[in-house]
Write an enzyme that holds these catalytic residues in place. Structure first.
Site, PDB file in Angstrom:
ATOM      1  CE  LYS A  44       8.849   6.937  -3.593  1.00 10.98           C
ATOM      2  NZ  LYS A  44       9.902   6.710  -4.146  1.00 10.98           N
ATOM      3  CB  SER A  69      16.622   9.958 -10.440  1.00 13.26           C
ATOM      4  OG  SER A  69      16.803  10.988  -9.524  1.00 13.26           O
ATOM      5  CG  MET A  70      12.191   6.924  -8.690  1.00 19.52           C
ATOM      6  SD  MET A  70      11.469   6.968 -10.566  1.00 19.52           S
ATOM      7  CE  MET A  70       9.870   7.114  -9.707  1.00 19.52           C
ATOM      8  CG  LEU A  72      12.498  11.205  -1.609  1.00 21.41           C
ATOM      9  CD1 LEU A  72      12.853  12.604  -0.540  1.00 21.41           C
ATOM     10  CD2 LEU A  72      12.220   9.653  -0.948  1.00 21.41           C
ATOM     11  CG  ASN A 125      16.349   5.686   1.589  1.00 15.81           C
ATOM     12  OD1 ASN A 125      16.677   5.694   2.397  1.00 15.81           O
ATOM     13  ND2 ASN A 125      15.187   5.815   0.751  1.00 15.81           N
ATOM     14  CB  CYS A 128      17.022   9.087  -1.359  1.00 15.94           C
ATOM     15  SG  CYS A 128      16.171   9.914  -2.375  1.00 15.94           S
ATOM     16  CG  ASN A 189      18.910   3.396  -1.829  1.00 16.99           C
ATOM     17  OD1 ASN A 189      17.993   3.269  -2.809  1.00 16.99           O
ATOM     18  ND2 ASN A 189      18.297   3.872  -0.844  1.00 16.99           N
ATOM     19  CB  SER A 190      19.463   2.623  -6.721  1.00 13.38           C
ATOM     20  OG  SER A 190      19.067   3.906  -5.958  1.00 13.38           O
ATOM     21  N   GLY A 217      18.496  -3.374 -10.392  1.00 14.43           N
ATOM     22  CA  GLY A 217      18.769  -4.572 -10.876  1.00 14.43           C
ATOM     23  C   GLY A 217      19.847  -5.556 -11.315  1.00 14.43           C
ATOM     24  N   GLY A 268      13.064  -4.893  -5.471  1.00 11.93           N
ATOM     25  CA  GLY A 268      12.543  -3.595  -5.991  1.00 11.93           C
ATOM     26  C   GLY A 268      12.659  -3.959  -8.092  1.00 11.93           C
TER      27      GLY A 268
HETATM   28  C1  DHB Z   1      14.349   7.290  -4.770  1.00 13.73           C
HETATM   29  C2  DHB Z   1      15.054   6.490  -4.655  1.00 13.73           C
HETATM   30  C3  DHB Z   1      16.159   6.053  -3.938  1.00 13.73           C
HETATM   31  O1  DHB Z   1      16.637   5.325  -4.258  1.00 13.73           O
HETATM   32  C4  DHB Z   1      15.382   5.547  -2.200  1.00 13.73           C
HETATM   33  O2  DHB Z   1      16.414   5.404  -1.492  1.00 13.73           O
HETATM   34  C5  DHB Z   1      14.704   7.323  -2.166  1.00 13.73           C
HETATM   35  C6  DHB Z   1      14.149   7.920  -3.569  1.00 13.73           C
HETATM   36  C7  DHB Z   1      13.198   8.118  -5.447  1.00 13.73           C
HETATM   37  O3  DHB Z   1      14.333   9.010  -6.170  1.00 13.73           O
HETATM   38  O4  DHB Z   1      12.237   8.664  -5.240  1.00 13.73           O
END
Ligand code: DHB
Length: 309
Positions: A44, A69-70, A72, A125, A128, A189-190, A217, A268
């Site tokens: 991660k 929208s995690m 990080l 990365n 994000c 990336n997304s 996806g 992913g």
């Molecule tokens: C997160 C989302 C991402 O697309 C990324 O590259 C890194 C972290 C996240 O929100 O945790």
């Protein structure tokens, strides 16, 4: 016939591995990847300090994809230094650290810290989309150039990039990175800052950032493939490898990314939904495609997509 490949000089027994993000935050999840058919263990994205991430709901699947929208959520880079050590004691499977510092200084510090560890490569990365007030670095070529100039890494360094939607942007980006020590790019990336509205509530499906989040996806596969194809054109005379990621659900999808120029692919959203068995399924399906088309190896088809004449 086999699926092996070499990424940034690292031999992999398959071209299929996990993407950073889903199910790779805890030591238990990383140990599950270690004994899986994923060709490497991607960890991660980590920051200096541990983070709980953004408020929920922050990950929602729907037909054709997912939005997240995690923010990080991770245990802080020192935990991942330790996890890498523990993992390497039980198996030689390649380990890739994912670094997502909240500032250039944080990135330099974390990359430095991974130098004296058993990680085999570092994926920085630069894309994000989910931290309010922190734009995606890769969309700022001056900032990217300045950061790369300061990085010193004895480990192969890769860059995780957001979609770049014009060949001119890709060419400018590649002119920059070929001046620095970049071994691979991970595309894509997304797709950041998308909005999905729930028809039952008339509200965004996720809570953070006014509902804006990263789309992933199968619906983003053509965007990812287009980026791999554009980067392949720009990088084919260099030593920089391409990892394809975005919407891979079947063996045939992996094959498409290889044709467009990828050396390996990451999984992913499909890994998030199917868990560990996804890797053996995709390896089997890709072997089947190779058998039907009488293809001997990843090397023989990489970047061989035929255009209309
Ligand atoms: C997160 C989302 C991402 O697309 C990324 O590259 C890194 C972290 C996240 O929100 O945790």
């Amino acid at each position: 016939m086999n699926l092996s490949t070499t990424l940034a000089g690292i031999p992999l027994n398959s071209c299929i591995l996990n993407a950073s993000g889903p199910r790779d935050t805890t030591l238990e999840e990383l140990q599950a990847l270690q004994t899986s058919e994923s060709a490497a263990i991607m960890m991660k994205s980590c920051t200096i300090d541990s983070r709980p991430g953004n408020p929920e709901p922050r990950y929602v699947e729907f037909t054709g994809g997912a939005q997240q929208s995690m923010g990080l959520p991770n245990h802080g880079y020192q935990a991942y230094l330790e996890y890498a050590q523990i993992l390497k004691e039980t198996s030689p499977k390649p380990i890739v650290a994912s670094v997502s510092g909240l500032s250039p200084e944080d990135n330099l510090h974390i990359i430095q810290a991974f130098q004296d560890t058993p990680v085999d490569a570092i994926e920085l990365n630069l894309s994000c989309p989910n931290i309010p007030g922190k734009p995606q670095t890769a969309y700022d070529l001056t900032a990217t150039d300045r950061l790369l100039e300061q990085i010193q890494s004895t480990k192969p360094l890769g860059l995780k990039l957001p979609p770049l939607l014009d060949p001119a942007l890709v060419r400018d980006f590649c002119s920059c990175i070929t001046q620095h020590q970049v071994s691979f790019v991970t595309l894509i990336n997304s797709v950041g800052n998308t909005l999905v509205i729930d028809p039952a509530t008339d509200r965004p499906i996720i809570k953070p950032k006014h509902g804006l989040g990263g789309l992933s996806g199968s619906m983003i596969k053509p965007i990812a493939l287009g980026n791999v194809w554009m980067f392949h054109e720009a990088l084919k005379d260099t030593q920089i490898d391409i990892i394809g990621v975005g919407g891979i659900s079947f063996g045939r999808d992996v094959y498409d990314f290889l044709l467009a120029g990828a050396t390996a692919v990451q999984i992913g959203t499909a890994y998030q939904s199917e868990n560990i068995p996804v890797f053996s399924r995709l390896n089997q399906e890709l072997l089947q495609v190779f058998a039907e088309k009488k293809i001997a190896s990843v090397d023989t088809i990489r970047g061989t997509l035929q255009e209309y004449q």
